[in-house]
Design an enzyme around this catalytic site. Structure first.
Site, PDB file in Angstrom:
ATOM      1  N   ASP A   1      -7.478   1.340   2.587  1.00 18.97           N
ATOM      2  CA  ASP A   1      -7.202   2.364   3.599  1.00 18.97           C
ATOM      3  C   ASP A   1      -8.109   3.586   3.489  1.00 18.97           C
ATOM      4  O   ASP A   1      -7.813   4.624   4.061  1.00 18.97           O
ATOM      5  CB  ASP A   1      -5.730   2.794   3.480  1.00 18.97           C
TER       6      ASP A   1
ATOM      7  N   HIS B   1       0.856  -1.182   0.000  1.00 15.55           N
ATOM      8  CA  HIS B   1       0.000   0.000   0.000  1.00 15.55           C
ATOM      9  C   HIS B   1       0.897   1.238   0.000  1.00 15.55           C
ATOM     10  O   HIS B   1       1.656   1.463   0.934  1.00 15.55           O
ATOM     11  CB  HIS B   1      -0.892  -0.001   1.234  1.00 15.55           C
TER      12      HIS B   1
ATOM     13  N   HIS C   1      -6.736   9.461  -0.720  1.00 14.66           N
ATOM     14  CA  HIS C   1      -7.338   9.476   0.613  1.00 14.66           C
ATOM     15  C   HIS C   1      -6.479  10.088   1.722  1.00 14.66           C
ATOM     16  O   HIS C   1      -6.870  10.009   2.904  1.00 14.66           O
ATOM     17  CB  HIS C   1      -7.792   8.064   1.012  1.00 14.66           C
TER      18      HIS C   1
END
Length: 896
Positions: free
Chosen positions: A266, A154, A470
């Protein structure tokens, strides 16, 4: 001999790299190291304010010094023994104390350690390993939980580092992962975010060549099908759709791969409009992990179908390992098994495995642990699999999972709806400018020689989508990121305004007729949606002194009273003979709270902030506006100043509130309150392609936890025959509460979240001048809320020209809202129209084309025909469609 290391040190435990085969005596080994001087602003001193988050304020003091590097001989047998002992020791610790298996492992480890000669570890490691063979070969029970391990890294596209560093992080990680794939034949690695793939292609062609080869081999897997792992609460309808359009198209064009899943481990909660968008993009699955972070309620499922506002259901999985950075430890695997809430009905879960946030990916140690857990007694069975393989197995074994209806609300990180107001305003305004640019450019291209700016619009869309990541749009990145974002949004606005102006001038032609261009999806002031003509305005507004101080605004539809404090004490709907403001209360009330969350400063607002509030009722000035239809209020508080203008447009049932705040507070939360004399058990918040209802009460902990929530352009509250809307041009966070008065009536208070002032990770968050526009709309239906929300976000544009401009497409029902009019992305010249039912009821509507159309197709978001959907008939220039509540539809219109 020269060897270039294919690793990186973003991950904390990647401390060595195997640089070459055994070197012969006298030969040189040269190791190339890429070093970045990014300060660690979180790990060492969590949430302590620091100016290291921006190169403009960080200073020049070195942050790191290289202390030691070793060149060592790698002993494969010793390394494997270490992994054996780690896996068995961690497994043993998770087994019950009275479990025979636990004691078998303990005795085997004892025997193995007895075989190790600490004076000759290399020479005795093989014998030690042989004493562990029996316990490592004992198979798992048939009912063991199945874990699909997916290699993962990620990588936040920006967070505690700027965008430019993410380009380097992605290159380092992909280089490392392609090397690991070469060495480990069972390993599978998945990477999402098409933007990050595009960075590798653009900046590191030598790494891109390795990536393409690995993708062709089927084990380096494009995942998710979005441009970035975006926030999903705040992006508007079209922007959320374009995340999938640009993401999926990149993977299709570059690799011929189409993803079935949305991959958002996430993201800070999921809007109720998302399932329909996922399906309309040609996908059918969703993976996330973040809901496990909720602090009040534990989500009841790990595998389920998620139903959105229109009834679309998406097969969804939350990995019970509760991390998107799994490292294959015994504790993680055991937790996944214990935690899995769908036992008995299902037995498959997924574990994203590898260092993340800053990237890094899967290590050789993780792969080695997974190999031992493939079929090991006492453990879940672990197999490397692609996301698509996991979802296929999970859905096959659990064809009728439970259903969750509505938003997936994260009971944490609620302040991300407000932090960094400049970034949020830049996003909202960019979304609407893109709508205008596509609409007017398409209209001009069909009607005039104007050249549709395909490349410019594609580039700008991708830039806006990138900034919806995000940790950018939510306001949780360092100062550097948001400083650059504000500059980027300003540049984008200039480019888009240039496209809009050029297209409108091409349409208007030469002349002196005063034209008003209306880009909203509803007609206004006599100007049709998507067209231009001279506007007509009805009525007038009067301004009078109010007895006792203040002012009264009246336009025959609303009578507005502003008292000597500059507060709204009455908003009377004249037609309905109904008062909007609750008795004894005042609207347009700025309220200031202390804002000291327990942790996660820019991310969180905790419920206890409400315990203390200061109502800002003292005014420096309350004066009549020079236009005769407004009141100006000036307030000073702390080190800040607010200037508000309340205006009542002629012929309109809305009070416009323009607020300018010169903000210099720290760790404070500024709200704008409207206490309404209205009894409602629920209220509507606009979301993508519709609206979603939330309760106004707190009957359960699930409702109480939603003390700060997201809306797009409006919130709407309604009694059966009368309602009120509060619309906005750039804010998202809000709260709605209700109390019962002494007279038995209900006061329902809507509060808009304006500004915060967290000090981490940006110690100067939101300092400076901000401008907001809101409107209070008494007597509003939900249709009025939809209309006014678009109106406040798409102001009229004025030009002089030869005569009126007819819309390219018109719709005869206000409930059917057109969100995009554009030319097809493939350059064919076809016109693409996207629309949805916006009121929450069934609708039958007729679309009329303002050009010669030779055919019509219903398409997915990528503008591909839907094989199982019958196209509506084209009768001359008319197309009749029927829509379910909130149904989204995209039509592709062929041009004759």
């Amino acid at each position: 001999m020269e060897a270039r290391a294919r690793t990186r040190t973003d991950a904390p435990d990647v401390q060595w790299v195997r640089i070459a085969a055994p070197a012969r005596g006298g030969e040189e080994v040269r190791l190339h190291i890429e070093a970045a001087s990014n300060p660690v602003v979180l790990d060492y001193h969590p949430f302590r304010p620091t100016r290291l988050g921006d190169k403009d304020t960080a200073g020049g003091e070195p942050q790191y010094r290289l202390a030691r590097m070793d060149l060592a001989v790698f002993d494969e047998t010793v390394w494997q023994l270490v992994i054996d002992l780690e896996v068995l020791g961690e497994l043993m610790a998770e087994l019950p104390a009275d479990s025979p298996r636990r004691w078998e492992i303990l005795r085997a480890v004892d025997r193995a350690l007895d075989a190790v000669d600490l004076q000759d570890v290399n020479g005795t490691a093989g014998q030690a390993r042989s004493r562990l063979t029996e316990v490592l070969s004992a198979p798992a029970v048939l009912s063991a939980h199945r874990i699909s391990a997916v290699g993962h890294a990620h990588i936040d596209s920006a967070w505690l580092w700027p965008l430019r560093e993410t380009v380097r992080k992605v290159a380092r990680t992909t280089a490392n992962m392609t090397a690991l794939l070469d060495d480990e034949p069972e390993f599978v690695f998945a990477m999402s975010q098409a933007q990050q793939w595009a960075w590798v292609m653009e900046h590191r062609p030598e790494v891109w060549a390795r990536v393409k080869k690995a993708v062709a081999g089927g084990r380096f897997v494009p995942a998710g099908g979005m441009w970035v792992e975006s926030d999903t609460n705040m992006p508007g309808s079209e922007a959320m759709a374009r995340q999938f359009v640009h993401g999926k198209r990149f993977f299709i064009d570059e690799f011929g791969v189409e993803n079935d899943e949305a991959w958002l481990p996430d993201t800070f909660g999921f809007a109720a409009g998302l399932p329909q968008i996922i399906k309309a993009a040609g996908a059918k699955y969703l993976l996330t992990q973040k809901i496990s972070w909720s602090r009040t309620n534990s989500f009841p499922h790990h595998t389920f179908r998620w139903e959105g506002v229109d009834g679309t259901r998406i097969f969804t999985h939350f990995p019970p390992v509760d991390t998107y950075n799994c490292s294959m430890t015994g504790a993680e695997i055991a937790h996944a098994v214990r935690n899995f809430k769908d036992k008995g009905a299902a037995r498959h879960s997924l574990a994203p495995t590898g260092w993340g946030d800053g990237g890094g990916g899967t290590t050789r140690e993780m792969v080695a642990r997974a190999a031992r857990l493939r079929n090991l007694e006492g453990s879940a069975r672990v197999t490397w699999e692609t996301p698509s393989a996991f979802f296929a197995k999970a859905e096959a074994e659990y064809p009728e999972p439970p259903v969750w209806v509505g938003e997936l609300y994260l009971e944490l990180h609620r302040a991300t709806l407000t932090s960094q107001a400049g970034t949020k305003q830049g996003n909202r305004r960019s979304e609407h400018l893109l709508r205008e640019a596509e609409l007017w450019a398409a209209t001009a291209s069909v009607r005039t020689p104007f050249a549709y700016p395909y490349e410019e619009l594609d580039r700008i869309w991708k830039t806006v989508l990138l900034h919806q990541f995000h940790d950018i749009l939510p306001g949780s990145s360092i100062a550097w990121v948001h400083r650059e974002a504000r500059a980027t949004y300003a540049r984008i606005a200039g480019e888009l305004n240039g496209i809009i102006d050029a297209a409108q001038r091409a349409l208007a032609g030469e002349g002196t007729v005063p034209l008003v261009f209306n880009a909203a999806p509803h007609s206004r002031s006599g100007v049709p949606a998507g067209g231009a003509r001279p506007a007509s305005y009805d009525g007038r507004t009067t301004l009078e002194a109010r007895p006792g101080g203040g002012h009264v605004l009246d336009n025959g539809l609303l009578r507005i009273e502003v008292d000597a404090r500059g507060l709204l004490v009455s908003a009377h709907d004249i037609r309905a003979d109904r008062e909007t403001i609750a008795p004894g209360r005042a609207g347009n009330l700025l309220q200031l709270h202390p804002d000291l969350p327990n942790m996660w400063d820019a991310w969180d607002v905790d419920a206890f902030y409400r315990n203390t509030v200061t109502d800002l009722t003292d005014a420096d000035e309350v004066t009549a506006g020079e236009d005769g239809a407004s009141v100006r209020i000036v307030r000073s508080f702390g080190d800040s100043r607010a200037v508000q203008v309340l205006s009542l447009p002629p012929g309109e049932r809305r009070l416009v509130v323009d607020t300018e705040v010169d903000w210099h507070e720290t760790e404070k939360f500024l709200k704008l309150a409207f206490p309404l004399d209205l009894h409602a058990e629920r209220y509507a918040s606009e979301t993508q392609f519709g609206h979603f209802f939330r309760p106004t009460h707190t009957n359960t902990s699930w409702e109480a936890a939603k003390f700060e929530a997201c809306n797009h352009r409006f919130v709407h509250l309604q009694e059966p025959d009368w309602g009120v809307a509060v619309v906005n041009d750039s804010t998202y966070g809000h709260d709605v509460t209700r109390t019962v008065r002494g007279d038995g009536g209900t006061t329902t208070t809507v509060r808009v979240s304006l500004l915060r002032a967290p000090r981490f990770p940006d110690p100067e968050t939101d300092q400076g001048v901000h401008r907001f526009r809101h409107a209070l709309v008494p007597g509003a239906s939900v249709g009025d809320a939809v209309r006014e929300g678009w109106r406040v976000n798409l102001p009229e544009r004025r030009l002089t020209g030869a005569g009126e401009v007819a819309p390219l497409v018109t719709v005869d029902r206000d409930a059917v809202v057109v969100t995009a009019v554009k030319l097809a992305d493939d350059g064919s010249g076809d016109v693409v129209v996207r629309f949805h039912e916006a009121h929450g009821a069934r609708a039958r509507a007729t679309l009329t084309t303002g050009f010669a159309a030779g055919g019509v197709e219903v398409t997915d978001l990528l503008e591909r025909p839907l094989a199982d959907t019958e196209a509506p008939s084209l009768d001359g220039d008319r197309i009749t469609v029927s829509l379910r509540p909130f149904e989204l539809m995209t039509l592709r219109l062929k041009r004759d």
